[in-house]
Each structure stands twice: as structure tokens, then as C-alpha cells.
Enzyme design. Structure first.
Site, PDB file in Angstrom:
ATOM      1  N   ASP A 252       0.884  -1.205   0.028  1.00 31.22           N
ATOM      2  CA  ASP A 252      -0.034   0.162  -0.025  1.00 31.22           C
ATOM      3  C   ASP A 252       0.852   1.294   0.107  1.00 31.22           C
ATOM      4  OD1 ASP A 252       0.820  -0.387   2.554  1.00 31.22           O
ATOM      5  OD2 ASP A 252      -1.014   0.267   3.419  1.00 31.22           O
ATOM      6  N   ASP A 287      -0.862  -1.032  12.486  1.00 30.54           N
ATOM      7  CA  ASP A 287      -1.675  -2.210  12.318  1.00 30.54           C
ATOM      8  C   ASP A 287      -0.736  -3.461  12.581  1.00 30.54           C
ATOM      9  OD1 ASP A 287      -3.128  -4.302  11.611  1.00 30.54           O
ATOM     10  OD2 ASP A 287      -3.454  -3.923   9.573  1.00 30.54           O
ATOM     11  N   ASP A 289      -1.425  -6.454  13.049  1.00 33.86           N
ATOM     12  CA  ASP A 289      -1.779  -7.763  12.394  1.00 33.86           C
ATOM     13  C   ASP A 289      -1.250  -8.921  12.910  1.00 33.86           C
ATOM     14  OD1 ASP A 289      -2.952  -9.144  10.195  1.00 33.86           O
ATOM     15  OD2 ASP A 289      -1.347  -8.960   8.580  1.00 33.86           O
ATOM     16  N   GLU A 336      -3.985  -1.364  15.757  1.00 31.91           N
ATOM     17  CA  GLU A 336      -4.993  -2.328  15.146  1.00 31.91           C
ATOM     18  C   GLU A 336      -4.327  -3.805  15.333  1.00 31.91           C
ATOM     19  OE1 GLU A 336      -5.873  -1.163  11.191  1.00 31.91           O
ATOM     20  OE2 GLU A 336      -6.190  -3.196  10.406  1.00 31.91           O
ATOM     21  N   LYS A 386     -14.100  -2.937   5.973  1.00 34.54           N
ATOM     22  CA  LYS A 386     -13.664  -3.163   4.730  1.00 34.54           C
ATOM     23  C   LYS A 386     -14.880  -3.576   3.976  1.00 34.54           C
ATOM     24  CE  LYS A 386      -9.162  -5.157   6.248  1.00 34.54           C
ATOM     25  NZ  LYS A 386      -8.452  -6.162   6.717  1.00 34.54           N
ATOM     26  N   SER A 413     -11.513   1.365   5.530  1.00 31.02           N
ATOM     27  CA  SER A 413     -10.233   1.004   5.225  1.00 31.02           C
ATOM     28  C   SER A 413     -10.259   0.510   3.818  1.00 31.02           C
ATOM     29  CB  SER A 413      -9.835  -0.213   6.155  1.00 31.02           C
ATOM     30  OG  SER A 413      -8.491  -0.709   5.454  1.00 31.02           O
ATOM     31  N   ARG A 415      -8.236  -1.991   0.882  1.00 32.26           N
ATOM     32  CA  ARG A 415      -7.754  -3.382   0.869  1.00 32.26           C
ATOM     33  C   ARG A 415      -6.320  -3.293   0.194  1.00 32.26           C
ATOM     34  NH1 ARG A 415     -11.247  -7.403   2.542  1.00 32.26           N
ATOM     35  NH2 ARG A 415      -8.991  -7.980   3.416  1.00 32.26           N
ATOM     36  N   LYS A 437      -8.178   4.751   6.335  1.00 32.14           N
ATOM     37  CA  LYS A 437      -7.038   4.235   6.214  1.00 32.14           C
ATOM     38  C   LYS A 437      -6.846   3.921   4.698  1.00 32.14           C
ATOM     39  CE  LYS A 437      -5.316  -0.123   7.455  1.00 32.14           C
ATOM     40  NZ  LYS A 437      -4.863  -1.228   8.337  1.00 32.14           N
TER      41      LYS A 437
HETATM   42  C1  2PG Z   1      -5.473  -4.462   6.802  1.00 33.06           C
HETATM   43  C2  2PG Z   1      -5.825  -4.508   5.265  1.00 33.06           C
HETATM   44  C3  2PG Z   1      -5.699  -3.217   4.560  1.00 33.06           C
HETATM   45  P1  2PG Z   1      -5.540  -6.683   3.690  1.00 33.06           P
HETATM   46  O1  2PG Z   1      -4.996  -5.430   7.299  1.00 33.06           O
HETATM   47  O2  2PG Z   1      -5.911  -3.574   7.430  1.00 33.06           O
HETATM   48  O3  2PG Z   1      -4.458  -2.459   4.776  1.00 33.06           O
HETATM   49  O4  2PG Z   1      -5.155  -5.346   4.607  1.00 33.06           O
HETATM   50  O5  2PG Z   1      -6.599  -5.775   2.700  1.00 33.06           O
HETATM   51  O6  2PG Z   1      -4.408  -6.934   2.860  1.00 33.06           O
HETATM   52  O7  2PG Z   1      -6.388  -7.309   4.157  1.00 33.06           O
HETATM   53 MG    MG Z   2      -5.436  -4.804   9.412  1.00 29.45          MG
END
Ligand code: 2PG
Ligand code: MG
EC number: 4.2.1.11
Length: 474
Positions: A252, A287, A289, A336, A386, A413, A415, A437
């Protein structure tokens, strides 16, 4: 029906006469233009055609694009797609034929639009968003939109929303505000990705994104300037320390130098912020993750390192202490997914400390039931929405309401797989969601959203409100 029958049925002679009289009354300098615009308003409001095609997203992976036609013109939208996908989110329909696009083709979803959805929607009024979305949900008949594909349904839903706005002759964000019953429009605070790690980049940074939030800006335009300047200062900082090849970027648009720890990344960002002179006006968000590096009940922060001993696992409690220290040492205001998506206990514990905003992404998967559980258990205090995880504009509006009712923050957000569609920018303003985001202030598919927010701010003029310090209230 003959032309004469059509003229009679729609009382066209009377409508033409009305238009001419209106032009005379208005003393218009251009009667032809006036009459044609007047006549357009009497054209019935309906969807006349829905046509999908396969295009490529920002990662070069197929996705669905839809052209939806009404008597007002053609309206286009495309579905984003992400790396993380879970069992609770709406299903993205892919062909699975390994010989074509490595199994990622979306020709089945495209066919579903062209053959099934289009038939169900033709003749419907594009301003009736919830009826359009419900018609697709009914046609699909599965809980997670697996029959038609959430990628097919979402692209149509967004295109219909754009058509509805055009029908009402209002900007998209205003149409969305009316659909949701919202009367306070606001410009969100942008979370700009500066550094990419996790599964977004080939470096050893365990967390997915380190972002900055320009909470001290006075308008969105100034926020974008702050983001861009910091991004370029960071490029210079990285280039000096790691060489120019450290300035390659992740999915991103964040830089992905070969750093190994969160602190190393935060120090770089801190140095870049220092060079801008904005210091107090910029805060940091991460984030994590964490689902990506959770092994059983432990967390492996070295999961990307080739020298990983496999001995240095952290417990949930250790992670809480790590976050506490990071928040004390850096201006971090939002974290996050600090824990695995099923680690509700630690999420709850950390969130209740009230140190910072705790955003649920994989924890919630934009799923109503999981959001309700998280509200009840206080497992986080902000929703990451999302749109393709839920699949229609109407359902997106509903879950934002759910989060707002719980007095949570909301982040709409991107993706990782994005297109040039800027829909989420209008969605944020229309729903008065206070955070967006959309990646780095760099790369076309990310800037499509930020640039659209610039246009909306300009369009709103004196009425434009940038959320600034109130960024956590949605
Ligand atoms: C996230 C998203 C967006 P992805 O984890 O916040 O950045 O990632 O779209 O790859 O799931
Ligand atoms: Mg995330």
C-alpha cells in the site's frame, strides 16, 4: 409499442409544452438547453443495463468492475480485494482454475452480474439502495454471498449508489448521508502508511503498517500536505541509512527498508516527523496484524527473520507490556489487531487499559455477530470496516451505525488490492466516519481516495469540517 402510443402513454406532448412554458417563464438565454434539461427530469428513474468485466487490481490480480446504466448515464464501480480473508467474511468468488491467472480469475463473478444480477435489477429505481441490495441478497440466498460472490454484489451495489446520487443530482457523499439518515458531514482524519512490514513487505518488520495521523491539521488539505511531506522526509532518512534500495515500497505504498524491529521503524518515523516541524500535530498508529505471527497462544515477533531461533516467543501478557512501553515512548494513539483474531482475552484486557484506540480488523472481519460480541466484551473500541467483507452499501451503513451506537471509533479501510475507485472517500464523508485508512500518500490507487477527499472538501466550502482532534468520535 408504436411511438405514438408511447407519446400518449407518457403524456409527452403535455410535458414538452410544460418545458417550453417553463423556459419562457425563466427568460432563459439558452432555451434549447433549458428545455432538454427540463425534459431529462421527466425521464423515468430506472436501471436499464448492468454490465461487468474482469479488470486487474493494484496487485495485478483480477477483480470485478461493473458499469451500471440508467437513463441518466453510465456509473462505474469496482471491488477491492485483500490479503487477509477469514471464515466470517463475505465470500470473494474466484474461478480457481490454476491455468488462468493462477486460479484468481473472476469470470464466474462477472457472469453472475451479466446473467443473473442484471436481470434482477433492470427496471429498479437506482435511488432505492436498500431494495437493490436486498434483491441481490435474496438472489444469492447464502449467508456469505458465496453463490453470486461478494465481489460481484459489492461492485453492483457501489455502482448503483453512484447512479442513485446522479438521479438525485447530488454528490455521492450527500446521497450516502441521506441513505444513512446522517446530517453531520465531516472530513476524516487520514491514516497514512509510512512503513510497510508484515505480509506487505519482504523486510523483517513484524507489524504490517506504521502510519501517521495528522490530528493537528486544520483541514483535510493540510493533513494531506503533512502526510506527503513526512513521507518524503522519511524517504530521505531511509535513503541515508539504508541506501536508495531501502526506499522500495510495500503493497500500500509504505517504504519497506530492511528493518527488523518495531522500534527501529518507529525511530525512523520519529526522525522524519522531527524534520517536518509538525511534531505535536502528527500521531502514530500501528496495524500489528498479530494473527499473522500467532503460534498457538504465543506470538513470534521474529517470524520473518531468517535467524529465527524459534525460542523467543511472547505471551499475550508480554505483548501487552510491549504495547504499553511503545505507547509510553512514542506518540502512538491507535493499535490495530494487537492480538490474534481469536485471542479475545488479551484483546479485552488491553482494550480495558484505555491506553490507546484499539482497532478490530481481523478480530471483527466487518461481521455483525463478531462486532456485537466485541461490544459486549469490550474487546476493542474501534471498527475497521472493509466494504468487501460485508458486501453491500446498505450493510456497510448498518454496521457503522452499530459501532457508532457503541461509541466506538470507526476506520473505513482500503484493501491491499485496490482499484482507482474512490467510493470509500465519499462513504467516509457521507457517514461522518472520522478515520480513513487508504495507504501511503503515494501511488494512484491510494491517492484516488485522498484526492477525492480534497475535492469533497472544496465542494463543501465553508461547510467542510475536518475532524482533527475529534478523530476518535464517530
Ligand atoms: C488491513 C488491510 C488493509 P488487507 O489489514 O488493514 O491495509 O489489509 O486488505 O491486505 O487485508
Ligand atoms: Mg489490518
Amino acid at each position: 409499442m408504436s411511438v405514438q402510443e408511447y407519446l400518449d402513454k407518457h403524456a409527452l406532448s403535455r410535458k414538452i409544452e410544460d418545458a417550453v412554458n417553463a423556459a419562457v417563464r425563466a427568460k432563459t438565454p439558452d432555451p434549447v438547453l433549458f428545455i432538454s434539461n427540463h425534459m431529462k427530469k421527466s425521464v423515468p428513474s430506472m436501471i436499464t443495463k448492468v454490465k461487468a468485466r474482469q479488470i486487474l487490481d493494484s496487485r495485478g490480480i483480477p477483480t470485478v468492475e461493473v458499469d451500471l446504466y440508467t437513463n441518466k448515464g453510465m456509473f462505474r464501480a469496482s471491488a477491492p480485494s485483500g490479503a487477509s480473508s477469514g471464515m466470517y467474511e463475505a465470500i470473494e468468488l474466484r474461478d480457481g482454475d490454476k491455468g488462468t491467472y493462477l486460479g484468481n480469475g473472476v469470470s464466474r463473478a462477472v457472469r453472475n452480474v451479466n446473467e443473473k444480477i442484471s436481470e434482477a435489477l433492470i427496471g429498479m429505481d437506482p435511488t432505492l439502495q436498500s431494495q437493490i441490495d436486498q434483491a441481490m441478497i435474496d438472489l444469492d440466498r447464502t449467508e456469505k454471498k458465496g453463490e453470486l460472490g461478494a465481489n460481484a454484489i459489492l461492485a453492483v451495489s457501489m455502482a448503483a449508489c453512484k447512479a442513485g446520487a446522479a438521479e438525485k443530482e447530488v454528490p455521492l457523499y450527500k446521497h450516502i448521508a441521506v441513505l444513512s439518515g446522517n446530517t453531520n458531514l465531516s472530513l476524516p482524519i487520514p491514516a497514512f502508511t509510512l512503513l510497510s512490514g508484515g505480509k506487505y513487505a519482504g523486510n523483517f518488520l513484524p507489524v504490517k503498517q506504521i502510519m501517521i495521523l495528522p490530528i493537528g491539521a486544520r483541514q483535510f488539505e493540510e493533513a494531506l500536505q503533512m502526510g506527503s511531506e513526512t513521507y518524503h522526509h522519511l524517504k530521505a532518512v531511509i535513503s541515508k541509512k539504508y541506501g536508495t534500495d531501502g526506499c522500495s515500497v510495500g503493497e500500500d505504498g509504505g517504504f519497506a527498508p530492511s528493518i527488523t524491529s518495531i522500534r527501529e521503524g518507529l525511530d525512523l518515523v520519529k526522525e522524519a516527523i522531527g524534520r517536518t516541524g509538525y511534531s505535536e500535530k502528527l500521531k502514530i498508529a500501528i496495524d500489528v496484524d498479530a494473527t499473522e505471527f500467532c503460534i498457538g497462544t504465543k506470538y513470534d515477533l521474529d517470524f520473518k527473520s531468517p535467524n529465527n531461533s524459534g525460542q523467543n516467543f511472547k505471551s499475550g501478557e508480554d505483548m501487552i507490556n510491549i504495547y504499553k512501553d511503545l505507547c509510553a515512548d512514542y506518540p502512538i494513539v491507535s493499535i490495530e489487531d494487537p492480538f490474534d483474531k481469536e485471542d479475545w482475552e488479551h484483546a479485552k484486557h488491553f482494550s480495558n487499559l484505555g491506553i490507546c484506540q484499539v482497532v478490530g480488523d481481523d478480530l471483527l472481519m466487518s461481521n455483525t455477530k463478531r462486532i456485537e460480541r466485541a461490544v459486549q466484551e469490550s474487546a476493542c473500541n474501534a471498527l475497521l470496516l472493509k466494504v468487501n467483507q460485508i458486501g453491500t452499501v446498505t450493510e456497510a451503513i448498518e454496521i457503522v451505525k452499530l459501532a457508532k451506537d457503541a461509541h466506538w471509533g470507526v476506520v473505513i479501510s482500503q484493501r491491499s488490492g485496490e482499484t482507482e475507485d474512490a467510493f470509500i472517500a465519499d462513504l467516509c464523508v457521507g457517514l461522518a466516519v472520522s478515520q480513513i485508512k487508504a495507504g501511503a500518500p503515494c501511488r494512484g490507487e491510494r491517492l484516488a481516495k485522498y484526492n477525492q477527499l480534497l475535492r469533497i472538501e472544496e465542494d463543501l466550502g465553508d461547510q467542510a469540517v475536518y475532524v482533527g482532534d475529534d478523530w476518535r468520535l464517530s
